[in-house]
Design a protein around this motif. Structure first.
Motif, mmCIF file in Angstrom:
data_model
loop_
_atom_site.group_PDB
_atom_site.id
_atom_site.type_symbol
_atom_site.label_atom_id
_atom_site.label_comp_id
_atom_site.label_asym_id
_atom_site.label_seq_id
_atom_site.Cartn_x
_atom_site.Cartn_y
_atom_site.Cartn_z
ATOM 1 N N THR A 130 85.357 108.384 41.162
ATOM 2 C CA THR A 130 84.733 109.520 40.488
ATOM 3 C C THR A 130 83.393 109.119 39.878
ATOM 4 O OG1 THR A 130 86.919 110.439 39.955
ATOM 5 C CG2 THR A 130 85.037 111.230 38.666
ATOM 6 N N LEU A 147 80.056 115.883 41.390
ATOM 7 C CA LEU A 147 81.419 116.204 40.985
ATOM 8 C C LEU A 147 81.657 117.702 41.146
ATOM 9 C CD1 LEU A 147 81.782 114.163 37.647
ATOM 10 C CD2 LEU A 147 82.346 113.449 39.982
ATOM 11 N N HIS A 155 83.906 120.178 39.697
ATOM 12 C CA HIS A 155 84.825 120.299 38.565
ATOM 13 C C HIS A 155 85.610 121.603 38.707
ATOM 14 C CE1 HIS A 155 85.341 120.177 33.883
ATOM 15 N NE2 HIS A 155 86.455 120.511 34.513
ATOM 16 N N GLN A 157 77.173 117.792 38.211
ATOM 17 C CA GLN A 157 78.457 118.488 38.218
ATOM 18 C C GLN A 157 78.298 119.959 38.582
ATOM 19 O OE1 GLN A 157 81.627 119.708 34.768
ATOM 20 N NE2 GLN A 157 81.060 117.532 34.815
#
Length: 374
Positions: free
Chosen positions: A273, A279, A281, A311
Protein backbone atom coordinates in the motif's frame (compact mmCIF):
# COMPACT_ATOMS: atom_id res chain seq x y z
CA UNK A 1 -20.98 -12.20 25.95
CA UNK A 2 -19.86 -8.81 24.66
CA UNK A 3 -19.02 -5.89 26.96
CA UNK A 4 -18.88 -2.31 25.73
CA UNK A 5 -17.94 0.65 27.93
CA UNK A 6 -18.46 4.28 27.00
CA UNK A 7 -15.44 6.08 28.39
CA UNK A 8 -15.74 9.87 28.53
CA UNK A 9 -12.25 10.29 27.07
CA UNK A 10 -13.14 8.25 23.97
CA UNK A 11 -16.30 10.13 22.98
CA UNK A 12 -16.80 13.88 22.55
CA UNK A 13 -19.52 16.17 21.25
CA UNK A 14 -23.25 16.23 21.93
CA UNK A 15 -24.75 13.40 23.96
CA UNK A 16 -26.81 12.17 21.01
CA UNK A 17 -23.77 11.95 18.74
CA UNK A 18 -21.71 10.27 21.46
CA UNK A 19 -24.41 7.67 21.99
CA UNK A 20 -24.76 7.04 18.25
CA UNK A 21 -21.00 6.61 17.84
CA UNK A 22 -20.89 4.24 20.83
CA UNK A 23 -23.75 2.13 19.48
CA UNK A 24 -22.10 1.93 16.05
CA UNK A 25 -18.86 0.76 17.66
CA UNK A 26 -20.82 -1.83 19.66
CA UNK A 27 -22.57 -3.15 16.54
CA UNK A 28 -19.21 -3.49 14.83
CA UNK A 29 -17.85 -5.37 17.84
CA UNK A 30 -20.83 -7.74 17.67
CA UNK A 31 -20.02 -8.38 14.00
CA UNK A 32 -16.41 -9.08 15.00
CA UNK A 33 -17.58 -11.67 17.54
CA UNK A 34 -19.70 -13.39 14.89
CA UNK A 35 -16.84 -13.20 12.38
CA UNK A 36 -14.68 -15.04 14.91
CA UNK A 37 -17.29 -17.81 15.05
CA UNK A 38 -18.76 -16.82 18.40
CA UNK A 39 -22.40 -17.27 19.42
CA UNK A 40 -23.33 -13.92 20.93
CA UNK A 41 -25.84 -14.48 23.75
CA UNK A 42 -25.71 -11.17 25.61
CA UNK A 43 -24.43 -7.59 25.28
CA UNK A 44 -23.61 -5.63 28.44
CA UNK A 45 -22.85 -1.90 28.46
CA UNK A 46 -21.56 0.60 30.98
CA UNK A 47 -20.45 4.23 31.23
CA UNK A 48 -17.36 5.43 33.05
CA UNK A 49 -15.20 8.55 33.16
CA UNK A 50 -12.08 6.39 32.87
CA UNK A 51 -11.13 2.73 33.01
CA UNK A 52 -10.77 1.03 36.39
CA UNK A 53 -7.11 0.19 36.94
CA UNK A 54 -7.65 -3.40 38.07
CA UNK A 55 -10.96 -4.45 36.49
CA UNK A 56 -11.56 -1.89 33.70
CA UNK A 57 -15.30 -1.77 34.48
CA UNK A 58 -15.03 -1.46 38.27
CA UNK A 59 -16.09 -3.82 41.05
CA UNK A 60 -19.83 -3.22 40.87
CA UNK A 61 -20.13 -3.86 37.14
CA UNK A 62 -17.80 -6.85 37.44
CA UNK A 63 -20.19 -8.38 39.99
CA UNK A 64 -23.08 -7.81 37.55
CA UNK A 65 -21.11 -9.47 34.75
CA UNK A 66 -20.34 -12.46 36.97
CA UNK A 67 -24.07 -12.95 37.56
CA UNK A 68 -24.79 -12.68 33.82
CA UNK A 69 -22.02 -15.19 33.01
CA UNK A 70 -23.70 -17.77 35.24
CA UNK A 71 -27.21 -16.88 34.06
CA UNK A 72 -26.39 -17.30 30.35
CA UNK A 73 -23.82 -20.06 30.85
CA UNK A 74 -21.15 -17.94 29.13
CA UNK A 75 -17.72 -19.44 28.47
CA UNK A 76 -16.13 -16.35 26.87
CA UNK A 77 -16.49 -12.64 27.65
CA UNK A 78 -15.23 -10.21 24.99
CA UNK A 79 -14.40 -6.61 25.88
CA UNK A 80 -14.58 -4.13 23.01
CA UNK A 81 -11.49 -2.43 24.41
CA UNK A 82 -7.80 -3.14 24.82
CA UNK A 83 -7.21 -4.57 28.30
CA UNK A 84 -3.96 -4.62 30.19
CA UNK A 85 -2.61 -8.08 31.13
CA UNK A 86 -3.51 -7.36 34.77
CA UNK A 87 -7.09 -6.35 33.93
CA UNK A 88 -7.55 -9.44 31.76
CA UNK A 89 -6.24 -11.76 34.48
CA UNK A 90 -8.30 -10.13 37.24
CA UNK A 91 -11.48 -10.29 35.16
CA UNK A 92 -10.95 -13.98 34.38
CA UNK A 93 -10.56 -14.64 38.10
CA UNK A 94 -13.72 -12.73 39.00
CA UNK A 95 -15.88 -13.97 36.11
CA UNK A 96 -14.56 -17.54 36.22
CA UNK A 97 -14.37 -17.78 32.43
CA UNK A 98 -12.06 -16.81 29.62
CA UNK A 99 -11.77 -13.09 28.85
CA UNK A 100 -10.69 -11.69 25.49
CA UNK A 101 -10.05 -8.05 24.62
CA UNK A 102 -10.49 -6.35 21.25
CA UNK A 103 -6.92 -7.06 20.18
CA UNK A 104 -7.26 -10.75 21.01
CA UNK A 105 -10.59 -10.91 19.18
CA UNK A 106 -9.22 -9.42 15.96
CA UNK A 107 -6.20 -11.71 16.20
CA UNK A 108 -8.56 -14.69 16.49
CA UNK A 109 -10.35 -13.62 13.30
CA UNK A 110 -7.09 -13.13 11.47
CA UNK A 111 -5.87 -16.56 12.57
CA UNK A 112 -9.08 -18.09 11.26
CA UNK A 113 -9.01 -16.29 7.90
CA UNK A 114 -5.33 -16.36 6.93
CA UNK A 115 -4.87 -18.57 3.84
CA UNK A 116 -1.42 -17.93 2.41
CA UNK A 117 1.81 -18.89 4.12
CA UNK A 118 2.67 -15.21 4.42
CA UNK A 119 -0.64 -14.40 6.05
CA UNK A 120 -0.25 -17.21 8.56
CA UNK A 121 3.27 -16.07 9.43
CA UNK A 122 2.07 -12.51 10.01
CA UNK A 123 -0.84 -13.62 12.21
CA UNK A 124 1.39 -15.91 14.26
CA UNK A 125 3.87 -13.08 14.79
CA UNK A 126 1.10 -10.77 16.00
CA UNK A 127 -0.31 -13.45 18.32
CA UNK A 128 3.07 -14.18 19.89
CA UNK A 129 3.78 -10.46 20.34
CA UNK A 130 0.42 -10.12 22.08
CA UNK A 131 1.04 -13.20 24.24
CA UNK A 132 4.53 -12.16 25.31
CA UNK A 133 3.14 -9.20 27.22
CA UNK A 134 0.72 -11.45 29.10
CA UNK A 135 3.11 -14.11 30.37
CA UNK A 136 3.68 -12.40 33.72
CA UNK A 137 -0.06 -12.19 34.12
CA UNK A 138 -0.49 -15.83 33.17
CA UNK A 139 1.98 -16.97 35.82
CA UNK A 140 0.80 -14.56 38.49
CA UNK A 141 -0.34 -17.44 40.68
CA UNK A 142 3.27 -18.69 40.85
CA UNK A 143 4.82 -15.45 42.01
CA UNK A 144 4.94 -16.61 45.64
CA UNK A 145 6.94 -19.75 44.82
CA UNK A 146 10.55 -19.04 45.85
CA UNK A 147 13.43 -21.46 45.37
CA UNK A 148 16.05 -22.43 47.92
CA UNK A 149 19.64 -21.22 47.90
CA UNK A 150 21.05 -21.54 44.41
CA UNK A 151 17.68 -22.68 43.00
CA UNK A 152 14.87 -20.89 41.22
CA UNK A 153 11.22 -21.48 41.92
CA UNK A 154 9.31 -23.58 39.36
CA UNK A 155 7.07 -20.66 38.44
CA UNK A 156 9.98 -18.38 37.66
CA UNK A 157 11.76 -21.11 35.69
CA UNK A 158 8.70 -21.89 33.58
CA UNK A 159 8.06 -18.21 32.93
CA UNK A 160 11.62 -17.59 31.79
CA UNK A 161 11.54 -20.70 29.61
CA UNK A 162 8.33 -19.64 27.90
CA UNK A 163 9.65 -16.11 27.38
CA UNK A 164 12.80 -17.44 25.77
CA UNK A 165 10.90 -19.83 23.49
CA UNK A 166 8.46 -17.11 22.40
CA UNK A 167 11.28 -14.64 21.73
CA UNK A 168 13.11 -17.25 19.68
CA UNK A 169 9.96 -17.96 17.66
CA UNK A 170 9.34 -14.23 17.11
CA UNK A 171 12.89 -13.79 15.83
CA UNK A 172 12.46 -16.74 13.45
CA UNK A 173 9.14 -15.40 12.14
CA UNK A 174 10.64 -11.95 11.52
CA UNK A 175 13.43 -13.56 9.48
CA UNK A 176 10.89 -15.51 7.41
CA UNK A 177 8.86 -12.37 6.81
CA UNK A 178 12.00 -10.49 5.83
CA UNK A 179 12.52 -13.14 3.17
CA UNK A 180 8.94 -12.57 2.02
CA UNK A 181 9.61 -8.84 1.80
CA UNK A 182 12.65 -9.47 -0.41
CA UNK A 183 10.54 -11.67 -2.70
CA UNK A 184 7.95 -8.89 -2.91
CA UNK A 185 10.66 -6.38 -3.76
CA UNK A 186 11.86 -8.64 -6.58
CA UNK A 187 8.33 -8.97 -7.99
CA UNK A 188 7.82 -5.24 -7.64
CA UNK A 189 10.99 -4.47 -9.62
CA UNK A 190 9.77 -6.83 -12.30
CA UNK A 191 6.48 -4.95 -12.48
CA UNK A 192 8.21 -1.57 -12.54
CA UNK A 193 10.45 -2.71 -15.37
CA UNK A 194 7.24 -3.05 -17.37
CA UNK A 195 6.51 0.62 -16.58
CA UNK A 196 3.09 -0.15 -15.10
CA UNK A 197 1.52 2.05 -12.47
CA UNK A 198 0.26 0.35 -9.29
CA UNK A 199 -3.21 1.02 -7.85
CA UNK A 200 -3.84 -0.35 -4.34
CA UNK A 201 -7.41 -0.82 -3.13
CA UNK A 202 -7.70 0.21 0.52
CA UNK A 203 -10.57 0.89 2.85
CA UNK A 204 -12.50 -0.12 5.91
CA UNK A 205 -13.20 -3.81 6.29
CA UNK A 206 -16.36 -4.96 4.47
CA UNK A 207 -16.56 -1.79 2.36
CA UNK A 208 -16.58 -3.83 -0.86
CA UNK A 209 -12.88 -3.80 -1.78
CA UNK A 210 -12.62 -7.41 -2.92
CA UNK A 211 -15.92 -7.18 -4.80
CA UNK A 212 -14.58 -4.16 -6.70
CA UNK A 213 -11.28 -5.95 -7.36
CA UNK A 214 -13.15 -8.96 -8.75
CA UNK A 215 -15.41 -6.83 -10.94
CA UNK A 216 -12.54 -4.84 -12.44
CA UNK A 217 -10.13 -7.74 -12.96
CA UNK A 218 -12.59 -10.64 -13.37
CA UNK A 219 -10.72 -12.41 -10.58
CA UNK A 220 -12.23 -14.73 -7.97
CA UNK A 221 -10.85 -13.29 -4.72
CA UNK A 222 -12.99 -14.24 -1.70
CA UNK A 223 -15.61 -11.52 -1.25
CA UNK A 224 -18.10 -12.03 1.56
CA UNK A 225 -20.39 -9.79 3.57
CA UNK A 226 -18.27 -10.18 6.68
CA UNK A 227 -15.42 -8.42 8.44
CA UNK A 228 -11.86 -9.25 7.36
CA UNK A 229 -12.83 -11.64 4.56
CA UNK A 230 -9.53 -10.73 2.85
CA UNK A 231 -6.17 -10.93 4.62
CA UNK A 232 -3.83 -11.76 1.77
CA UNK A 233 -2.74 -9.24 -0.85
CA UNK A 234 -3.64 -10.19 -4.43
CA UNK A 235 -2.28 -8.42 -7.52
CA UNK A 236 -3.59 -8.52 -11.10
CA UNK A 237 -2.74 -6.67 -14.28
CA UNK A 238 -5.69 -4.55 -15.39
CA UNK A 239 -6.16 -3.33 -18.97
CA UNK A 240 -7.90 0.06 -18.90
CA UNK A 241 -7.23 1.29 -22.42
CA UNK A 242 -4.65 0.97 -25.20
CA UNK A 243 -2.72 3.78 -23.49
CA UNK A 244 -3.10 2.59 -19.91
CA UNK A 245 -2.65 -0.75 -18.13
CA UNK A 246 -2.02 -0.91 -14.39
CA UNK A 247 -1.30 -3.36 -11.59
CA UNK A 248 -4.28 -3.53 -9.22
CA UNK A 249 -3.82 -4.92 -5.71
CA UNK A 250 -6.42 -5.91 -3.13
CA UNK A 251 -5.35 -5.48 0.51
CA UNK A 252 -6.47 -6.29 4.04
CA UNK A 253 -9.27 -4.09 5.35
CA UNK A 254 -8.78 -1.62 8.17
CA UNK A 255 -10.92 -1.12 11.26
CA UNK A 256 -11.18 1.44 14.04
CA UNK A 257 -8.47 1.10 16.67
CA UNK A 258 -6.62 -1.44 14.55
CA UNK A 259 -4.12 -2.97 17.01
CA UNK A 260 -0.60 -1.68 16.53
CA UNK A 261 0.68 -5.27 16.82
CA UNK A 262 -1.26 -6.11 13.66
CA UNK A 263 0.01 -3.08 11.78
CA UNK A 264 3.57 -4.08 12.70
CA UNK A 265 3.10 -7.78 11.93
CA UNK A 266 1.46 -7.07 8.57
CA UNK A 267 4.16 -4.61 7.51
CA UNK A 268 5.18 -6.91 4.62
CA UNK A 269 1.64 -6.82 3.23
CA UNK A 270 0.94 -3.17 4.03
CA UNK A 271 4.18 -2.21 2.32
CA UNK A 272 2.37 -2.80 -0.97
CA UNK A 273 0.00 0.00 0.00
CA UNK A 274 2.73 2.45 0.99
CA UNK A 275 4.63 1.88 -2.28
CA UNK A 276 1.60 2.14 -4.59
CA UNK A 277 1.29 5.00 -7.10
CA UNK A 278 -2.42 5.55 -6.41
CA UNK A 279 -4.78 4.46 -3.63
CA UNK A 280 -8.40 3.60 -4.40
CA UNK A 281 -10.02 4.30 -1.02
CA UNK A 282 -13.27 2.33 -1.05
CA UNK A 283 -15.95 3.64 1.32
CA UNK A 284 -19.28 2.05 2.26
CA UNK A 285 -21.27 5.26 1.89
CA UNK A 286 -24.44 3.51 3.13
CA UNK A 287 -22.90 3.16 6.60
CA UNK A 288 -24.13 6.02 8.82
CA UNK A 289 -20.65 6.21 10.40
CA UNK A 290 -18.74 6.23 7.08
CA UNK A 291 -16.93 9.51 7.83
CA UNK A 292 -15.48 7.98 10.99
CA UNK A 293 -14.40 4.97 8.94
CA UNK A 294 -12.66 7.25 6.44
CA UNK A 295 -10.78 8.90 9.30
CA UNK A 296 -9.81 5.50 10.75
CA UNK A 297 -8.43 4.34 7.41
CA UNK A 298 -6.48 7.56 6.91
CA UNK A 299 -5.04 7.19 10.40
CA UNK A 300 -3.64 3.75 9.54
CA UNK A 301 -2.39 5.04 6.18
CA UNK A 302 -0.49 7.72 8.06
CA UNK A 303 0.95 5.10 10.41
CA UNK A 304 2.30 3.01 7.52
CA UNK A 305 3.55 6.18 5.77
CA UNK A 306 1.10 5.91 2.88
CA UNK A 307 -0.72 9.17 3.59
CA UNK A 308 1.13 11.06 0.85
CA UNK A 309 0.18 8.58 -1.90
CA UNK A 310 -2.40 10.13 -4.29
CA UNK A 311 -5.85 8.97 -3.22
CA UNK A 312 -9.07 8.57 -5.16
CA UNK A 313 -12.12 8.02 -2.94
CA UNK A 314 -14.59 5.43 -4.24
CA UNK A 315 -17.99 5.80 -2.58
CA UNK A 316 -19.50 2.31 -2.89
CA UNK A 317 -23.01 0.93 -2.22
CA UNK A 318 -24.89 4.01 -3.45
CA UNK A 319 -27.74 1.64 -4.35
CA UNK A 320 -28.49 1.41 -0.61
CA UNK A 321 -29.00 5.17 -0.30
CA UNK A 322 -32.29 7.02 -0.67
CA UNK A 323 -33.41 7.66 -4.23
CA UNK A 324 -32.22 11.26 -4.24
CA UNK A 325 -28.71 10.30 -3.17
CA UNK A 326 -28.07 7.44 -5.60
CA UNK A 327 -26.53 9.41 -8.43
CA UNK A 328 -23.44 7.70 -9.84
CA UNK A 329 -20.67 9.79 -11.29
CA UNK A 330 -17.42 11.66 -10.74
CA UNK A 331 -16.78 14.39 -8.17
CA UNK A 332 -14.10 16.95 -9.12
CA UNK A 333 -12.35 19.74 -7.28
CA UNK A 334 -12.14 23.38 -8.41
CA UNK A 335 -9.22 22.52 -10.73
CA UNK A 336 -11.21 19.80 -12.47
CA UNK A 337 -9.25 16.94 -10.91
CA UNK A 338 -11.32 13.87 -10.04
CA UNK A 339 -11.27 13.33 -6.27
CA UNK A 340 -14.10 10.81 -5.83
CA UNK A 341 -16.42 8.50 -7.74
CA UNK A 342 -19.89 7.29 -6.71
CA UNK A 343 -20.47 3.64 -7.58
CA UNK A 344 -22.30 0.45 -6.71
CA UNK A 345 -20.36 -2.72 -7.41
CA UNK A 346 -23.43 -4.82 -6.66
CA UNK A 347 -25.62 -2.96 -9.21
CA UNK A 348 -22.80 -2.12 -11.68
CA UNK A 349 -23.39 1.62 -11.29
CA UNK A 350 -20.59 4.10 -12.04
CA UNK A 351 -17.98 1.46 -12.87
CA UNK A 352 -17.30 2.83 -16.34
CA UNK A 353 -16.83 6.31 -14.86
CA UNK A 354 -14.38 4.81 -12.36
CA UNK A 355 -12.37 3.19 -15.14
CA UNK A 356 -12.20 6.52 -16.98
CA UNK A 357 -10.90 8.28 -13.89
CA UNK A 358 -8.37 5.49 -13.31
CA UNK A 359 -7.11 6.12 -16.85
CA UNK A 360 -6.73 9.82 -16.00
CA UNK A 361 -4.65 8.92 -12.94
CA UNK A 362 -2.63 6.28 -14.81
CA UNK A 363 -1.67 8.78 -17.52
CA UNK A 364 -1.05 11.67 -15.12
CA UNK A 365 2.60 10.67 -14.78
CA UNK A 366 4.68 7.64 -15.60
CA UNK A 367 6.35 5.51 -12.91
CA UNK A 368 9.75 6.44 -14.38
CA UNK A 369 8.95 10.14 -13.89
CA UNK A 370 7.92 9.49 -10.28
CA UNK A 371 11.17 7.62 -9.64
CA UNK A 372 13.20 10.50 -11.06
CA UNK A 373 11.53 12.92 -8.68
CA UNK A 374 12.53 10.83 -5.66
Amino acid sequence: MLVGVMLSADYSGANELREQSFQTALEEAADLVRAAGGDLVQIETAKRDKAHTALFVGTGKTDELAVAVKQYDVDLVVFNHELTPTQERNLEKELQCRVLDRVGLILAIFAKRAQSQEGKLQVELAQLSHLSGRLVCGYGHMQSQKGGIGLKGPGETQLETDRRLINQKITALKKQLQSVRKQRATRRKSRESGRLKTFAIVGYTNAGKSSLFNRLTKADVLAKDQLFATLDTTARRLFLSHEASVILTDTVGFVRDLPHKLVSAFSATLEETALADVLLHVVDVSNPDFQRQIDDVNEVLHEIKAHEVPQLVVYNKIDLLSEGEREAGVLRDHRGKAVAVNISVEKSLGLEALREVMIEYALAYRPSESNNEN
